[in-house]
Design a protein around this motif. Structure first.
Motif, PDB file in Angstrom:
ATOM      1  N   SER A 198       0.825  -1.205   0.000  1.00 26.99           N
ATOM      2  CA  SER A 198       0.000   0.000   0.000  1.00 26.99           C
ATOM      3  C   SER A 198       0.862   1.259   0.000  1.00 26.99           C
ATOM      4  O   SER A 198       0.614   2.204  -0.765  1.00 26.99           O
ATOM      5  CB  SER A 198      -0.937  -0.005   1.212  1.00 26.99           C
ATOM      6  N   ARG A 199       1.868   1.278   0.858  1.00 31.37           N
ATOM      7  CA  ARG A 199       2.741   2.456   0.914  1.00 31.37           C
ATOM      8  C   ARG A 199       3.549   2.604  -0.370  1.00 31.37           C
ATOM      9  O   ARG A 199       3.771   3.724  -0.852  1.00 31.37           O
ATOM     10  CB  ARG A 199       3.663   2.354   2.133  1.00 31.37           C
ATOM     11  N   ALA A 200       3.984   1.489  -0.960  1.00 34.11           N
ATOM     12  CA  ALA A 200       4.727   1.552  -2.213  1.00 34.11           C
ATOM     13  C   ALA A 200       3.860   2.125  -3.333  1.00 34.11           C
ATOM     14  O   ALA A 200       4.327   2.944  -4.142  1.00 34.11           O
ATOM     15  CB  ALA A 200       5.237   0.164  -2.593  1.00 34.11           C
ATOM     16  N   GLN A 201       2.596   1.711  -3.364  1.00 35.39           N
ATOM     17  CA  GLN A 201       1.692   2.226  -4.394  1.00 35.39           C
ATOM     18  C   GLN A 201       1.458   3.720  -4.215  1.00 35.39           C
ATOM     19  O   GLN A 201       1.462   4.488  -5.188  1.00 35.39           O
ATOM     20  CB  GLN A 201       0.361   1.471  -4.337  1.00 35.39           C
ATOM     21  N   ALA A 202       1.275   4.158  -2.964  1.00 37.32           N
ATOM     22  CA  ALA A 202       1.059   5.579  -2.699  1.00 37.32           C
ATOM     23  C   ALA A 202       2.292   6.398  -3.075  1.00 37.32           C
ATOM     24  O   ALA A 202       2.180   7.495  -3.648  1.00 37.32           O
ATOM     25  CB  ALA A 202       0.715   5.782  -1.224  1.00 37.32           C
ATOM     26  N   LEU A 203       3.468   5.866  -2.775  1.00 34.48           N
ATOM     27  CA  LEU A 203       4.695   6.583  -3.111  1.00 34.48           C
ATOM     28  C   LEU A 203       4.894   6.639  -4.619  1.00 34.48           C
ATOM     29  O   LEU A 203       5.290   7.679  -5.161  1.00 34.48           O
ATOM     30  CB  LEU A 203       5.897   5.906  -2.446  1.00 34.48           C
ATOM     31  N   ALA A 204       4.618   5.545  -5.311  1.00 30.50           N
ATOM     32  CA  ALA A 204       4.740   5.543  -6.766  1.00 30.50           C
ATOM     33  C   ALA A 204       3.814   6.583  -7.388  1.00 30.50           C
ATOM     34  O   ALA A 204       4.184   7.279  -8.343  1.00 30.50           O
ATOM     35  CB  ALA A 204       4.435   4.155  -7.320  1.00 30.50           C
TER      36      ALA A 204
END
Length: 333
Positions: A198-204
């Motif tokens: 989830s955090r990786a998707q938000a950062l991307a």
């Protein structure tokens, strides 16, 4: 899921160091406790991640969130290309749950990871297409590893790559690296997989917005040549249709000869460039000399290789400031 932190952690089985060797290494660094990796962010426990230098530490903290503690091998404000690992830091790499780095930036880190953390690490350059070492000015992408060879950098360190390692200076590539890091952490620590992804998707998503800001801001400019202190901006130039002319190569410590300075001055005039860009972590003297000879101004273009403590900056804010610096220099509408 990562092995639990029992005494002399199970992960040490991945480190080819005997107990005697470890004790010896620790003894060598007993008088310099500050030589270990500095922990930044996260809580006291959680997954222990070692990052080679600032942009990788920033990624690890953003993707890992409260589930990681991140230690950075390069001290805040230090030039990462100059890093020499202490024995304590080599042990830290082996003992960490995960390591994230960029192969080709710091040969000492490359060697330590290869020897002690190969099966629990991410080389960020392996997650994206790379450009040739000569700043990528031919405009062609090359898959990571296709052009690898052996050579030495300006310090005599053995280098095993021939591509440009400065992948983090293209926000779209950083978005891809963030996604890959999220997947790798999720696979290794399944108990917190949802949070990592989830955090990786938000950062991307945030990084792709930054990429769009660069595309919009640099799409209509009178000039397209950026004169940089070292060849760090090949990916940025490639992504946004610019041409990089660098004073030094991949390592900023290699100063040009007087003949090369004269050649650079002629290139600046021929390109109609208005600015020679200095950096935050290396001396601006050579760039300032070149600017005076060419009759142009200087400005700071930050390669985001390190952030000084207390500055309040992060990757996003520095890159947005870089965009604000580039637009007037390139006379963008």
């Amino acid at each position: 899921m990562f092995a639990s932190r029992t005494p002399v952690r199970a992960l040490r089985r991945a480190v080819p160091l005997t107990a005697v060797t470890v004790a010896g290494l620790l003894g060598l660094t007993a008088c310099g406790g500050s030589d270990g990796a500095a922990t930044t962010g996260g809580r006291g426990g959680g997954t222990e991640v070692v990052a080679s230098f600032y942009p990788m530490a920033w990624l690890a903290q953003k993707v890992g969130g409260p589930d990681v503690s991140v230690a950075t091998l390069t001290k805040p404000g230090a030039e990462p290309h100059d890093l020499e690992l202490t024995p304590r830091q080599v042990v830290d790499i082996g003992e960490a749950d995960f390591a994230v780095y960029v192969k080709g930036v710091q040969p000492a880190v490359d060697k330590a990871v290869d020897q002690h953390a190969k099966d629990k690490s991410l080389d960020a350059a392996s997650a994206v297409k790379t450009l040739p070492a000569a700043a990528g000015e031919d405009g062609h992408d090359h898959e990571h590893g296709h052009d690898e060879g052996h050579g030495e950098d300006e310090h005599g360190h053995e280098s095993e790559v021939s591509y440009d390692p400065h992948v983090w200076l293209d926000p779209s590539r950083m978005a891809a690296i963030a996604t890959t890091l999220g997947d790798r952490l999720a696979a290794a620590d399944s108990a917190h997989a949802a949070g990592y992804k989830s955090r990786a998707q938000a950062l991307a998503t945030e990084l792709n917005r930054l990429d769009q800001a660069f595309r919009d801001g640099l799409k209509s400019c009178r000039r397209d040549t950026i004169v940089t202190a070292h060849a760090a901006f090949g990916y940025l130039a490639d992504r946004y249709g610019l041409k990089q002319v660098s004073i030094a190569g991949v390592d900023p410590s290699n100063e040009p000869s007087p003949a090369r300075l004269g050649e650079l001055s002629r290139e600046i005039k021929a390109a109609g460039a208005t600015t020679v860009f200095t950096e935050t972590l290396v001396s601006p003297k050579v760039a300032q000399t070149l600017a005076r000879e060419a009759g142009v101004r200087t400005a700071v273009l930050d390669p985001v290789e390190g952030v000084k403590e207390g500055s309040g900056d992060d990757y996003i804010s520095i890159m947005r400031r870089n965009l604000d610096t580039l637009r007037p220099a390139l006379e963008c509408s």
